[in-house]
Design a protein around this motif. Structure first.
Motif, PDB file in Angstrom:
ATOM      1  N   SER A  78       0.828  -1.200   0.000  1.00 17.56           N
ATOM      2  CA  SER A  78       0.000   0.000   0.000  1.00 17.56           C
ATOM      3  C   SER A  78       0.865   1.255   0.000  1.00 17.56           C
ATOM      4  O   SER A  78       1.957   1.283   0.583  1.00 17.56           O
ATOM      5  CB  SER A  78      -0.899   0.008   1.244  1.00 17.56           C
ATOM      6  N   PHE A  79       0.372   2.328  -0.631  1.00 20.17           N
ATOM      7  CA  PHE A  79       1.036   3.620  -0.528  1.00 20.17           C
ATOM      8  C   PHE A  79       0.782   4.261   0.838  1.00 20.17           C
ATOM      9  O   PHE A  79       1.523   5.149   1.250  1.00 20.17           O
ATOM     10  CB  PHE A  79       0.558   4.563  -1.638  1.00 20.17           C
ATOM     11  N   ASP A  80      -0.279   3.827   1.527  1.00 12.09           N
ATOM     12  CA  ASP A  80      -0.593   4.352   2.855  1.00 12.09           C
ATOM     13  C   ASP A  80       0.203   3.602   3.923  1.00 12.09           C
ATOM     14  O   ASP A  80       0.596   2.449   3.735  1.00 12.09           O
ATOM     15  CB  ASP A  80      -2.081   4.198   3.139  1.00 12.09           C
ATOM     16  N   HIS A  81       0.427   4.267   5.044  1.00 15.53           N
ATOM     17  CA  HIS A  81       1.153   3.632   6.143  1.00 15.53           C
ATOM     18  C   HIS A  81       0.352   2.484   6.733  1.00 15.53           C
ATOM     19  O   HIS A  81      -0.869   2.553   6.871  1.00 15.53           O
ATOM     20  CB  HIS A  81       1.445   4.662   7.234  1.00 15.53           C
ATOM     21  N   ARG A  82       1.073   1.421   7.083  1.00 16.03           N
ATOM     22  CA  ARG A  82       0.511   0.287   7.800  1.00 16.03           C
ATOM     23  C   ARG A  82       1.394  -0.006   9.006  1.00 16.03           C
ATOM     24  O   ARG A  82       2.615  -0.016   8.902  1.00 16.03           O
ATOM     25  CB  ARG A  82       0.428  -0.959   6.902  1.00 16.03           C
ATOM     26  N   VAL A  83       0.773  -0.234  10.164  1.00 12.56           N
ATOM     27  CA  VAL A  83       1.507  -0.473  11.399  1.00 12.56           C
ATOM     28  C   VAL A  83       1.712  -1.976  11.588  1.00 12.56           C
ATOM     29  O   VAL A  83       0.778  -2.765  11.449  1.00 12.56           O
ATOM     30  CB  VAL A  83       0.766   0.122  12.601  1.00 12.56           C
ATOM     31  N   VAL A  84       2.945  -2.340  11.917  1.00  4.19           N
ATOM     32  CA  VAL A  84       3.303  -3.730  12.197  1.00  4.19           C
ATOM     33  C   VAL A  84       3.858  -3.797  13.616  1.00  4.19           C
ATOM     34  O   VAL A  84       4.771  -3.045  13.966  1.00  4.19           O
ATOM     35  CB  VAL A  84       4.358  -4.251  11.209  1.00  4.19           C
ATOM     36  N   LEU A  85       3.317  -4.695  14.429  1.00  8.80           N
ATOM     37  CA  LEU A  85       3.741  -4.841  15.819  1.00  8.80           C
ATOM     38  C   LEU A  85       4.771  -5.954  15.967  1.00  8.80           C
ATOM     39  O   LEU A  85       4.801  -6.898  15.170  1.00  8.80           O
ATOM     40  CB  LEU A  85       2.545  -5.169  16.719  1.00  8.80           C
ATOM     41  N   GLY A  86       5.578  -5.855  17.022  1.00  6.06           N
ATOM     42  CA  GLY A  86       6.408  -6.976  17.428  1.00  6.06           C
ATOM     43  C   GLY A  86       5.571  -8.031  18.127  1.00  6.06           C
ATOM     44  O   GLY A  86       4.436  -7.771  18.558  1.00  6.06           O
ATOM     45  N   SER A  87       6.125  -9.210  18.264  1.00  9.87           N
ATOM     46  CA  SER A  87       5.368 -10.337  18.807  1.00  9.87           C
ATOM     47  C   SER A  87       5.380 -10.399  20.328  1.00  9.87           C
ATOM     48  O   SER A  87       4.790 -11.308  20.912  1.00  9.87           O
ATOM     49  CB  SER A  87       5.920 -11.654  18.238  1.00  9.87           C
ATOM     50  N   VAL A  88       6.066  -9.468  21.010  1.00 10.45           N
ATOM     51  CA  VAL A  88       6.063  -9.429  22.471  1.00 10.45           C
ATOM     52  C   VAL A  88       5.740  -8.013  22.933  1.00 10.45           C
ATOM     53  O   VAL A  88       5.981  -7.036  22.214  1.00 10.45           O
ATOM     54  CB  VAL A  88       7.413  -9.873  23.073  1.00 10.45           C
ATOM     55  N   GLY A  89       5.205  -7.927  24.145  1.00 13.05           N
ATOM     56  CA  GLY A  89       5.002  -6.644  24.785  1.00 13.05           C
ATOM     57  C   GLY A  89       5.850  -6.556  26.039  1.00 13.05           C
ATOM     58  O   GLY A  89       6.130  -7.570  26.687  1.00 13.05           O
ATOM     59  N   PHE A  90       6.266  -5.341  26.402  1.00 16.78           N
ATOM     60  CA  PHE A  90       7.127  -5.121  27.561  1.00 16.78           C
ATOM     61  C   PHE A  90       6.403  -4.263  28.586  1.00 16.78           C
ATOM     62  O   PHE A  90       5.751  -3.278  28.237  1.00 16.78           O
ATOM     63  CB  PHE A  90       8.410  -4.401  27.146  1.00 16.78           C
ATOM     64  N   SER A  91       6.543  -4.621  29.870  1.00 17.58           N
ATOM     65  CA  SER A  91       5.968  -3.804  30.936  1.00 17.58           C
ATOM     66  C   SER A  91       6.991  -3.440  31.996  1.00 17.58           C
ATOM     67  O   SER A  91       6.707  -2.604  32.861  1.00 17.58           O
ATOM     68  CB  SER A  91       4.790  -4.535  31.595  1.00 17.58           C
ATOM     69  N   LYS A  92       8.172  -4.055  31.970  1.00 17.64           N
ATOM     70  CA  LYS A  92       9.226  -3.685  32.900  1.00 17.64           C
ATOM     71  C   LYS A  92      10.567  -4.077  32.302  1.00 17.64           C
ATOM     72  O   LYS A  92      10.644  -4.799  31.301  1.00 17.64           O
ATOM     73  CB  LYS A  92       9.028  -4.351  34.259  1.00 17.64           C
ATOM     74  N   GLY A  93      11.649  -3.584  32.901  1.00 21.20           N
ATOM     75  CA  GLY A  93      12.989  -3.925  32.438  1.00 21.20           C
ATOM     76  C   GLY A  93      13.507  -2.949  31.393  1.00 21.20           C
ATOM     77  O   GLY A  93      12.846  -1.982  31.012  1.00 21.20           O
TER      78      GLY A  93
END
Length: 229
Positions: free
Chosen positions: A80-95
């Protein structure tokens, strides 16, 4: 005060995966059997150490359909010419966590946006345009930090094919900082970060990037003699 024990699996399998664990942490585990004859006693406690640094990929399950994955989900581009958001497979809450995004293909008429977000970020607009993402968008000459579609801290110095953008997410200090080609880029980008954050990028068809994870956070440079005087 120790956390209360939590049941993580009940079933017939003798192997299970436990999601949502923190990195660089020790967990105690025990098991017991249960069948028509009743329940056994718990086994002895086993202590398990999670990895010191995070290994992860881009996540195809949470991504719009016009994003193209390759290299075992470490590389992404878009049709696509429009932006698309891709996430990582983990989330972080500390460290403290550090990862990099290498620019494999880049057209100077675009500006990829790279940073962190909540899982429910709008995935059809540039990363940082809503209140669920904190990012840096960058072209071949300069960059800005962006959150809630508010642009701050314009910094000279851009990217080209082969550039590497590093992100240092310090959830002990609740900050996000950036590097370009291993050199600190701009001031601390964001502060007062609390909650769960996913690594993320937004790209269009003019950009391809590759994720680099499992990296040690960069060390602060030692002060020079002139700095100490």
């Amino acid at each position: 005060m120790l956390p209360s024990p939590m049941v993580v699996y009940v079933g017939r399998e003798n192997i299970c995966t436990v999601d949502g664990l923190h990195f660089n942490s020790i967990y105690n585990a025990r098991v017991k059997a249960h069948n028509h004859a009743g329940e056994s006693e718990y086994s002895d406690i086993v202590s398990l150490q999670t990895a010191e640094v995070a290994w992860f990929t881009f996540d195809p399950t949470s991504t719009p359909g016009d994003v193209i994955f390759s290299n075992n989900n470490l590389s992404v581009t878009c049709s696509s010419f429009d932006h698309r958001v891709v996430l990582g497979s983990v989330g972080f809450s500390k460290g403290v966590h550090y990862w990099e995004v290498a620019i494999d293909r880049y057209d100077s008429h675009t500006d990829p946006s790279i940073g962190i977000c909540r899982f429910d970020v709008d995935k059809t607009i540039m990363l940082g345009k809503d209140d669920k993402a904190w990012s840096m968008y960058v072209d071949d000459k300069r960059s800005w930090f962006i959150h809630r579609d508010e642009h701050t801290n314009r910094t000279d110095g851009g990217i080209k094919r082969g550039s590497v953008i590093g992100m240092l997410l310090d959830l002990n200090q609740h900050t996000l900082s950036y590097f370009i080609n291993e050199v600190p880029h701009g001031p601390i980008a964001f502060t007062d970060l609390h909650g769960v954050f996913f690594p993320a990028v937004s790209i269009n068809r003019n950009v391809q990037v590759t994720l680099r994870t499992g990296l040690e956070p960069p060390m602060e440079s030692e002060p020079s003699e002139s700095d100490e005087e």
